[in-house]
Design a protein around this motif. Structure first.
Motif, PDB file in Angstrom:
ATOM      1  N   GLN A   9      59.251  21.288  77.496  1.00 31.57           N
ATOM      2  CA  GLN A   9      58.456  22.751  77.779  1.00 31.57           C
ATOM      3  C   GLN A   9      59.135  24.011  76.899  1.00 31.57           C
ATOM      4  OE1 GLN A   9      59.282  22.555  82.043  1.00 31.57           O
ATOM      5  NE2 GLN A   9      57.570  21.151  82.290  1.00 31.57           N
ATOM      6  N   VAL A  10      59.282  23.529  75.687  1.00 31.10           N
ATOM      7  CA  VAL A  10      59.656  24.924  74.889  1.00 31.10           C
ATOM      8  C   VAL A  10      58.059  25.138  74.518  1.00 31.10           C
ATOM      9  CG1 VAL A  10      60.269  25.451  72.613  1.00 31.10           C
ATOM     10  CG2 VAL A  10      61.562  23.787  73.954  1.00 31.10           C
ATOM     11  N   PRO A  11      57.893  26.446  74.520  1.00 33.35           N
ATOM     12  CA  PRO A  11      56.510  26.821  74.023  1.00 33.35           C
ATOM     13  C   PRO A  11      56.238  26.551  72.588  1.00 33.35           C
ATOM     14  CG  PRO A  11      57.685  28.806  74.858  1.00 33.35           C
ATOM     15  CD  PRO A  11      58.452  27.586  74.728  1.00 33.35           C
ATOM     16  N   ALA A  12      54.944  26.080  72.335  1.00 32.10           N
ATOM     17  CA  ALA A  12      54.551  25.570  70.786  1.00 32.10           C
ATOM     18  C   ALA A  12      54.944  26.346  69.994  1.00 32.10           C
ATOM     19  CB  ALA A  12      52.961  25.168  70.927  1.00 32.10           C
ATOM     20  N   PHE A  13      55.065  27.742  70.245  1.00 34.70           N
ATOM     21  CA  PHE A  13      55.080  28.642  69.080  1.00 34.70           C
ATOM     22  C   PHE A  13      56.557  28.509  68.299  1.00 34.70           C
ATOM     23  CE2 PHE A  13      54.568  31.395  72.870  1.00 34.70           C
ATOM     24  CZ  PHE A  13      53.426  31.060  73.108  1.00 34.70           C
ATOM     25  N   TYR A  14      57.547  27.935  69.147  1.00 37.36           N
ATOM     26  CA  TYR A  14      58.813  27.547  68.410  1.00 37.36           C
ATOM     27  C   TYR A  14      58.873  26.575  67.448  1.00 37.36           C
ATOM     28  CZ  TYR A  14      60.977  30.841  71.733  1.00 37.36           C
ATOM     29  OH  TYR A  14      61.550  32.174  72.442  1.00 37.36           O
TER      30      TYR A  14
END
Lengths: 504, 329, 324
Positions: free
Chosen positions: B295-300
């Protein structure tokens, strides 16, 4: 030698012109089966053009190529190869990431169904060739992992994929060690024994006299004669090559020498050069003579701040200096006219004036802008002084002749008012007329009080311009000669690694 | 390359560092996420990877050949649009599920054609492939917008969108297609004369020309292969979505080039292989999947990916600095 | 024939190809639509081209220096989102300098990696494109940003203001173009950029600090992006978080169309302006003729390839490449 045979290859009256240059002017040349025929000539004499004609890379404008009695036309290297003429390039033309075997059969990989490579056949054949060459590696090895000498073996192996009639070697020993040379000479003798005609191009007299049966000399694109090696000597060959007896005299009387400007003590940059010590005085030309790779250029690069030495000292006017970058060197009054004019000396897409003023463009600013008048002043001054032939300063340097390009580079550094001027191979690829102009110029510069270092691989050049000559071999200074005491023999021995004491 | 047998695993890993990285992220996410080490998730990764992976196979050929293709994302969108649209053409209305066949064939043909155009222009004009395909990238994307009227097409035939849910044995059909293509392209590159000549042209063009290798046709074939694979990738992507949007495949060229460079293929040509590219593609796939699961935001992912790309370049330069020979230039 | 003439005239004439094509396009379009050559229309084209134009100036300098910059698109997203977001938080007088500094930092990273570490510019800026895009998304949390009080802020002048009837974006673009043209043609720095791009080795052998020059070109490129972001943010008074996506390619297209060689060492700021305007006029003309918006991309495709092809052909003296 077998005199009744047809020549394996014969060139008759070959003419090749390029815009503005007659590169080959009615050249005759022949090589018999089982003969090593050396081709000699100074840089720009037309050797490489002749070779490219031989290898099908250039089409001659006039003249005939006759192979085994039949006139042929070869429009590509493939056709030449099919005729049995193979050129072994001076610059390796290998594909680094492919295997040796693939390189040997480049463009002719054996096929199976569906366009697949027949590896078994490929390796079998190439390993057979490599074995014949006594190579200690196999065809499966990737070329990038091979030493330069072994890469050259791959290049030579290519010649053996066809039933070669004639193999052309272009400066094959340039990058080889002595031990590797021995192997190469064995291969050449082996080819020769099997009736292949060998064309051998080299600058090195010793090699030519050990290997060749006959010698043909070119000068300024024209044929100067063919000598039988056994009946001639170096002097005769040299005379043919440069058109006169070796002129040992220098142009002007030795000027009065000034103080020592540059001194180098025990400079070492392993493995390129070791323990280098010499000095140059104002008004003096010191020539550095040696073979390519002897470490001369690397010393110049160190003095100009492009390399760092491991140890040793550099002194300017008796004071120790650190040279960390070209701007440092320029600030100390050291200038370098580099070896490779087109790659290192000039920005070919820029005009003449901008090239000349490039190192000092920052100092020519008035306000934030480059002062056009100051630039033009500098350019006009050195155009006149060096007799640079160009219609205008706006001319792109790319279109100038080699001699004029070189003068722009020299002008660039003279205009910096240096104390020490280092000139690396000042006349490489320059026509004979401009050559003597540049030689005279170097003498004149010394007379004006510059300390000049000339690095050259051409003996006549070094003898002509130098007051002192430093002979280098394999990264070391072998001997130092003064102009009065130097002899051609001792010089040749020094740069071949033979110590003075060993000479009887 | 050809003598893989006598090489120890460690040495093999040294030569293909990307697989070390793949292993590393694999272990990392297995430990960090409960959902990662799961057969279904592995299937997911393969399916997610297949889109970029297919194009990366073609890009490997083109880059080894010394060229680059920036137009793949646009070609993908064009093929997807054709595949979805042609099914609903009136002339195929009575074909039932067979209407998919001409649609897919036409889509693949379009990809082949786009590649051929790029390749032909590069061959005949001598303009750098970067510029040619940059133009094509804009042009083909323009074609997509004009063709679709800037709106999305939806597949009316449900058999089409059901295709991506099929499995062959234990593997999803998309993964199977990707793996089969990987194998074929690998064989083409390492075993055929075309493949070997591709290396020769990229590694030393002058030598290749002198050896009589016809540079132009080889380049054109490689552009056609990448065009075909981009189209295939577009078709598969549209089956997954049951639709084709005009913006499909945007930025894909960047992802693909990143994957291929990660896999060790040189931009200057002459070096690289499919095994490396597969590693590069999987590395990106696992990274995206794993971070998603955590659930790391895709931006990273963007930041990490960009940093990895630059880091790889830096390390490569550090370890392979031979050409300058100590000269400070 | 044409080719021989081109060759005989040397690169001088070949380089004017873009001008000739530009004039041809203008003539054709003015016949196709009455509204094309009206002052209003021309002004609106100029205004619309300002953002791409300003970015293209910076990229031209980078390309003349022998490198590429593909990161300008996401850098534009970054800068615009930042300045718009900060506008309401700290006011425009602080938002602008903070944004400019932050953008320059990104340029400095590019410059460090490419100029000092000598990494391949294509890959580095490709990586930066991705990384900066991620940075924008993280910063904005995936949300779009906008300025609440759109009427009461002086920030509006950059995108919406005008002086003597000329829109501010045009003035900014024009002034920057002149400034950079002067820098590139008359200052020592400009000369050095051409030298480094033309032959990096010879430049070092002439005592030019190659690393520093390349580094500076990336700073300039970043500065141009910052200026473009001010215009964009001020005009829209808000920003999507991917607003700059794809700009890098349109910018590069304009630079290439202007005849700047990707090999470095050749090119000119004014030609880039011409390239930018040409693309903008093509877009405008096609729309006036009732063509769908994206037809311009198709035309751009053809125009770029033909333009570069003729340039290459003139240099080698034959139309088709000699390779087999």
């Amino acid at each position: 030698m077998n005199e009744k045979l047809e020549p394996a290859l014969r060139l008759k009256g070959i003419v090749k012109t390029f815009p503005g240059v007659r590169a080959l002017d009615g050249v005759d040349f022949e090589v018999m089966p089982g003969e090593v025929h050396a081709l000699l000539g100074e840089n720009g004499a037309g050797k490489s053009t002749l070779m490219k004609v031989l290898a099908g890379m250039y089409q001659p404008d006039e003249g005939q190529i006759i192979i085994a009695g039949q006139p042929v036309r070869m429009t590509t290297p493939i056709e030449a190869k099919a005729q049995g003429v193979v050129l072994i390039h001076q610059e390796l033309s290998l594909v680094p990431e492919m295997s040796a075997a693939e390189n040997i059969y480049l463009g002719e990989l054996p096929l199976k169904s569906f366009g697949r490579v027949d590896w078994t056949t490929l390796y079998e054949r190439s390993n057979a060739i490599l074995e014949r060459l006594n190579c200690n590696f196999r065809g499966e090895v990737t070329v990038v992992n091979l030493s330069i000498a072994n890469q050259q073996m791959v290049e030579i192996a290519r010649a053996l994929t066809v039933d070669a009639r004639v193999v052309v070697f272009d400066e094959p020993t340039a990058s080889l060690t002595d031990a590797e040379k021995v192997v190469l000479f064995e291969i050449i003798n082996d080819l020769k024994a099997r009736g292949v005609g060998i064309v051998y191009i080299s600058h090195r007299m010793d090699e030519i006299f050990t290997l060749s049966d006959r010698i043909t000399v070119l000068r300024d694109g024209s044929y100067r004669g063919t000598l039988t090696t056994a009946d001639t000597n170096e002097d005769e060959v040299t005379r043919l090559m440069i058109g006169r007896s070796l002129d040992l005299s220098r142009d002007t009387a030795t000027p009065t020498l000034g103080e020592t400007v540059l001194e180098v003590r025990n400079l070492t940059c392993a493995p390129l050069y070791r323990d280098i010590s010499f000095s140059v005085r104002a008004g003096e030309v010191v020539g550095f003579y040696g073979l390519v790779g002897a470490g001369r250029t690397e010393i110049a690069e160190t003095l100009f701040g492009l390399r760092s030495a491991d140890s040793g000292e550099i002194l300017i006017d008796g004071e120790k200096v650190q040279i960390g970058s070209p701007p440092d060197a320029i600030a100390l009054g050291i200038s370098l006219v580099p070896e490779n004019r087109k790659e290192q000396g000039l920005v070919l897409s820029m005009n003449c004036r901008d090239n000349m003023t490039l190192p000092q463009v920052q100092n020519l600013a008035s306000g934030p802008f480059v002062s056009s008048s100051a630039e033009n002043e500098i350019f006009d001054k050195y155009r006149e002084k060096l007799e640079i032939k160009t219609p205008s300063w706006r001319q792109t340097v790319r279109v100038l002749s080699g001699g004029n390009q070189q003068k722009i580079v020299i002008g660039k550094w003279l205009s910096m008012q240096p104390r020490v001027l280092i000139v690396d191979e000042p006349t490489r690829g320059i026509d004979v007329g401009s050559k003597s102009e540049i030689h005279a110029l170097l003498r004149a510069l010394a007379a004006q009080g510059y300390a000049v270092i000339v690095i050259s691989s051409e003996m006549p050049e070094v003898l002509r311009v130098s007051d002192r000559i430093v002979a280098m071999y394999n990264g070391r200074i072998m001997r130092e000669f003064t102009a009065d005491l130097v002899t051609e023999d001792s010089l040749v021995q020094a740069i071949s690694g033979i110590k003075a004491t060993e000479v009887a | 390359m050809s003598n893989l047998t006598d090489i120890t695993p460690l040495r093999w890993l040294m030569r293909n560092p990307i697989w070390g990285f793949v292993l590393l992220v694999f272990i990392f996410f297995s430990l960090m996420s409960d959902h990662f080490f799961d057969y279904r998730n592995f299937q997911n990764i393969l399916v997610q990877t297949s889109t970029i992976g297919l194009i990366a196979l073609g890009m490997t050929l083109v880059m080894i050949n010394g060229n680059i293709d920036l137009s793949v994302g646009a070609t993908l969108a064009l093929a997807a649009a054709f595949a979805v649209d042609v099914q609903s053409w009136a002339m195929f209305a009575t074909w039932g599920n067979w209407q998919i066949l001409p649609a897919v064939c036409l889509a693949l043909l379009v990809g082949l054609l786009m590649g051929a155009i790029n390749g032909f222009i590069v061959w005949k004009t001598g303009v750098d492939a970067f510029i040619v395909t940059l133009g094509a990238m804009l042009g083909i994307r323009g074609l997509v917008f004009v063709y679709t009227g800037e709106s999305s097409f939806y597949a009316m035939n449900f058999a089409y969108s059901d295709f991506s849910a099929l499995s062959v044995g234990p593997l999803p059909v998309l993964a199977v297609i990707f793996l089969v293509c990987t194998l074929i392209v690998h064989l083409v590159l390492s075993r055929t004369v075309h493949g070997r000549n591709t290396y020769a042209v990229g590694g030393n063009r002058e030598a290749a020309v002198n050896a009589g290798i016809r540079v132009g046709p080889h380049m054109m074939v490689n552009f056609m292969i990448i065009g075909f694979l981009a189209a295939l990738s577009g078709v598969l992507l549209s089956t997954q979505m049951g639709a084709a949007t005009p913006n499909l495949g945007r930025d894909y060229e960047l992802w693909v080039i990143t994957a291929v460079v990660l896999g060790g293929t040189k931009l200057t040509g002459g070096k690289g292989d499919i095994i490396g590219t597969l590693g590069g593609v999987l590395a990106i796939g696992i990274l995206r999947n794993g971070m998603n699961l955590m659930q790391v935001p895709a931006f990273y992912v963007y930041v990490i990916l960009g940093s990895i790309l630059i880091a790889v370049l830096f390390l490569d330069k550090r370890f392979n600095r031979t050409e300058d020979g100590g000269l400070r230039l | 024939m044409l080719l021989n003439r081109l060759k005989a005239g040397g690169p001088a004439i070949a380089k004017q190809g873009i001008l000739v094509a530009f004039i041809l396009f203008m003539i054709v379009f003015s016949f196709m639509s009455d509204r094309f050559l009206t002052p209003d229309n021309i002004m609106s084209v100029f205004r619309q081209s300002a953002i791409i134009g300003v970015m293209a100036l910076g990229v031209t300098i980078v390309v003349i220096g022998g490198n590429l910059d593909l990161s300008v698109g996401s850098m534009l997203s970054f800068a615009t989102v930042l300045v718009v977001d900060l506008h309401d938080k700290v006011g425009p007088e602080l938002a602008i300098p903070i944004m400019v500094l932050a953008t320059l930092c990104l340029g400095a990273i590019n410059g460090f990696l490419i100029g000092i570490l000598r990494l391949n510019s294509l890959i580095v800026t490709l990586g930066m494109l991705s990384a900066i895009q991620g940075l924008v998304l993280i910063y904005s949390g995936g949300q779009n940003v906008d300025i609440v009080d759109q009427r009461g802020t002086w920030f509006a002048i950059f995108g919406r203001g005008s002086v003597l009837g000329i829109a501010a974006p045009i003035i900014i673009f024009g002034l920057l173009a002149i400034l950079f043209h002067v820098i590139m043609t008359t200052t020592p720095f400009g000369r050095k950029v051409y030298a480094v791009g033309g032959n990096p080795t010879a430049s070092v052998f002439s005592g030019i600090p190659r690393s520093r020059i390349v580094f500076t070109t990336y700073l300039i490129s970043a500065l141009c992006v910052a200026v473009a972001a001010i215009i964009l943010g001020s005009r829209v008074m808000g920003s999507q978080n991917n607003v700059g996506q794809g700009y890098e390619l349109q910018v590069l297209a304009a630079v290439i169309l202007g005849g700047t060689s990707l090999l470095g060492g050749a090119g000119s700021i004014l030609k880039t302006v011409l390239g930018v305007l040409m693309l903008a006029f093509i877009q405008n003309g096609l729309i006036l003729m009732g063509q769908p918006y994206y037809t311009q991309w198709l035309v751009t495709w053809v125009v770029i390839i033909v333009a570069v092809w003729l340039d290459v052909a003139a240099k080698r003296g034959r139309l088709f490449s000699p390779i087999a």
